[in-house]
Design an enzyme around this catalytic site. Structure first.
Site, PDB file in Angstrom:
ATOM      1  CE  LYS A   1      30.633  48.350   6.637  1.00 37.58           C
ATOM      2  NZ  LYS A   1      31.184  47.813   7.907  1.00 37.58           N
TER       3      LYS A   1
ATOM      4  N   GLY B   1      21.586  50.277  10.977  1.00 36.25           N
ATOM      5  CA  GLY B   1      22.613  50.848  11.847  1.00 36.25           C
ATOM      6  C   GLY B   1      22.112  52.140  12.469  1.00 36.25           C
ATOM      7  CB  SER B   2      23.953  54.854  14.100  1.00 38.69           C
ATOM      8  OG  SER B   2      24.750  55.398  13.061  1.00 38.69           O
TER       9      SER B   2
ATOM     10  N   GLY C   1      22.927  56.283   8.802  1.00 30.98           N
ATOM     11  CA  GLY C   1      21.778  56.162   7.891  1.00 30.98           C
ATOM     12  C   GLY C   1      21.592  57.410   7.039  1.00 30.98           C
TER      13      GLY C   1
ATOM     14  CD  GLU D   1      14.026  49.023   9.177  1.00 29.95           C
ATOM     15  OE1 GLU D   1      13.842  49.556  10.291  1.00 29.95           O
ATOM     16  OE2 GLU D   1      13.140  48.955   8.312  1.00 29.95           O
TER      17      GLU D   1
ATOM     18  CB  CYS E   1      16.917  49.040  16.572  1.00 31.15           C
ATOM     19  SG  CYS E   1      16.368  47.792  15.448  1.00 31.15           S
TER      20      CYS E   1
ATOM     21  CD  GLN F   1      26.337  50.689  22.676  1.00 32.90           C
ATOM     22  OE1 GLN F   1      26.446  50.965  21.488  1.00 32.90           O
ATOM     23  NE2 GLN F   1      25.495  51.341  23.470  1.00 32.90           N
TER      24      GLN F   1
ATOM     25  CD  GLU G   1      18.722  53.088  19.074  1.00 33.04           C
ATOM     26  OE1 GLU G   1      19.472  53.512  18.173  1.00 33.04           O
ATOM     27  OE2 GLU G   1      17.927  52.139  18.915  1.00 33.04           O
TER      28      GLU G   1
END
Ligand code: UN1
Length: 476
Positions: free
Chosen positions: A170, A223-224, A228, A245, A279, A326, A378
């Site tokens: 995906k 991803g975030s 996660g 990650e 990241c 964003q 972040e």
């Protein structure tokens, strides 16, 4: 219109989503078919079915498929780099470099397919021997983010296939273009039906269906942090492995004895290139007193020279932000930084004049405090802040004062501090006199603390996640 790939078939759906260019919102790149939960389950079933043959397939076949895929990606790097910049907004140079990286990753794992090894060791019991081998894990759910539309799919898909797993993939909702091309190339390169299934669609539907399925044996996610956590919880419920990650709040320490020009280059590259949407970006610039003002002034100089514009304009050095939400988040954080009392030394303005895109001037805060939210959370945009440190010891403790631990950088000419920093920086990757972002494709990638969970990605270390060990005992 671009179909899904399920069980080797191209599947059209009534529901589609358009892929919009963040440099120019009037530019619709293409329309992509959208999967629902049922189609995702069909894709998972196809991957289960394909596993019995692919898991024991000849390594020559795996090598050939991966090599042909790499060859085609590389041959089309300008075209695919153009598509990447058009859908994601990083500059054309960065887009082409990312496509080249994806080709290198497929070549690397084409080679790894031929290098599978095991061990035969003596048993402690007389007359017996022990054989230690690696086997594929099964069906892997791969969920990739929007900021590396081809490299991250490549570094998850290539090792998954190399070691004999099948995949339900995906891609991120914002960037289906390059991901679709990879699925298409793999199929034309001879990948058997059902070994890789491409299910584009919303995380809440397609991602959730992957997480909910008991037939998925492992999930690799980038991803975030919030998502996660959901992935990890779902994997724990099914007692299956996951590889996560997530975020970073990466420090770049600049000491008095640093080469100023190189330190500024590292800061500008690490903080703002790829529009800060990595990241691994350096969002905290921790600078000691003796070089502080020279460093800030030199950064401002470099920022004045940046050209913010259409990602595919050759003069552009920083492209747009990826989308409206964003952009809103970046602007909210810039506002917050001001309210928290940091000094916005440069940029931070929404540039509406350039064209119809999500353009934002990179922002540099100075005199910021370690407890400000802009230094703890972040942001994932072109926003960096300078924090003053008295000396190396304070700089190190500020660098480590974060829940994240992906990369940590230091610019210095002191061997003693380099050695100490490499040992004591709490991060999975340490960069010395180099930007915190931008990594090699053949060595392990991953973080410590809140940034990562599970086995490392990339390089030979990737096999830890994508294989399971079998120990066989035998008497003649
Ligand atoms: C890089 O800095 O070259 O999502 C790679 C990310 C990381 C990859 C960074 N997983 O930004």
């Amino acid at each position: 219109m671009r179909p899904l790939f399920i069980g080797g078939n191209r599947v059209d759906t009534p529901d589609t989503r358009s892929n919009i260019n963040p440099s120019n919102l009037n530019d619709v790149i293409d329309h992509y078919c959208v999967a629902d939960a049922k189609l995702t389950e069909r894709a998972i079933d196809a991957a289960v079915e394909a596993f019995s043959a692919w898991s024991v397939s000849d390594i020559q076949l795996r090598h050939d498929v991966l090599r042909r895929t790499a060859d085609e990606i590389f041959a089309r790097r300008h075209e695919l780099g153009n598509l990447l910049s058009r859908e994601e907004g990083k500059t054309l140079k960065e887009g082409i470099a990312e496509v080249t990286r994806a080709a290198n990753i497929f070549w690397f794992f084409a080679g790894e397919a031929l290098r599978a090894t095991g061990e035969i060791v003596p048993s402690v019991r007389s007359g017996a021997t022990v054989e230690i081998t690696r086997e594929p894990v099964g069906v892997i759910g791969i969920i990739s983010p929007w900021n590396f539309p081809i490299a991250i799919p490549a570094w998850k898909i290539a090792p998954a296939l190399c070691y004999g797993n099948t995949v339900v993939f995906k891609p991120a909702e914002l960037v289906p273009g390059c991901a679709w091309e990879v699925a298409d190339i793999l199929h034309r390169a001879g990948l058997p039906a059902g070994v890789l299934n491409f299910v584009y669609g919303p995380g809440s539907v397609v991602g959730q269906a992957i997480l909910d399925s008991p037939k998925v044996n492992a999930v690799s996610f980038t991803g975030s942090v919030d998502t996660g956590k959901r992935v990890a919880e779902a994997c724990a419920r099914h007692m299956r492995r996951c590889q996560l990650e997530m975020g970073g709040k990466n420090p770049l320490v600049v000491l008095d004895d640093a080469d100023l020009e190189n330190a500024v280059e590292c800061a500008i590259d690490g903080s703002y290139f790829s529009t800060g949407q990595r990241c691994t970006a350096s969002s905290r610039l921790i600078v000691t007193e003796g070089i502080y003002s020279r460093f800030v002034e030199a950064c401002v100089d470099r920022l004045n020279g940046q050209r913010i514009g259409d990602a595919r304009d050759p003069n552009t050095t920083i492209g747009p932000v990826v989308d409206q939400s964003q952009l809103d988040q970046d602007i909210d954080y810039i506002e917050l930084g001001r309210r928290e009392g940091a000094n916005l030394r440069w940029g931070g303005l929404r540039l509406s004049a350039v064209s119809e895109g999500f353009y934002l001037q990179p922002a540099l805060f100075i005199d910021s405090g370690p407890h400000m939210r802009i230094n703890r959370e972040e942001i994932f945009g072109p926003v960096a802040s300078v924090i003053r440190a008295r000396n190396y010891e304070e700089a190190l403790s500020l660098a480590n004062d974060t829940p994240f631990g992906l990369t940590a950088g230091i610019c210095t000419s002191s061997f003693k501090h380099v050695q100490h920093f490499k040992r004591h920086a709490q991060a999975g990757m340490v960069m010395v006199n180099m930007p915190t972002a931008g990594v090699d494709f053949h060595v392990p990638f991953g973080g410590s603390k809140g940034s990562s969970l599970g086995q490392r990605e990339q390089g030979t270390y990737a096999r830890e996640f994508f294989t399971q060990v079998k120990t066989s005992y035998q008497r003649p």
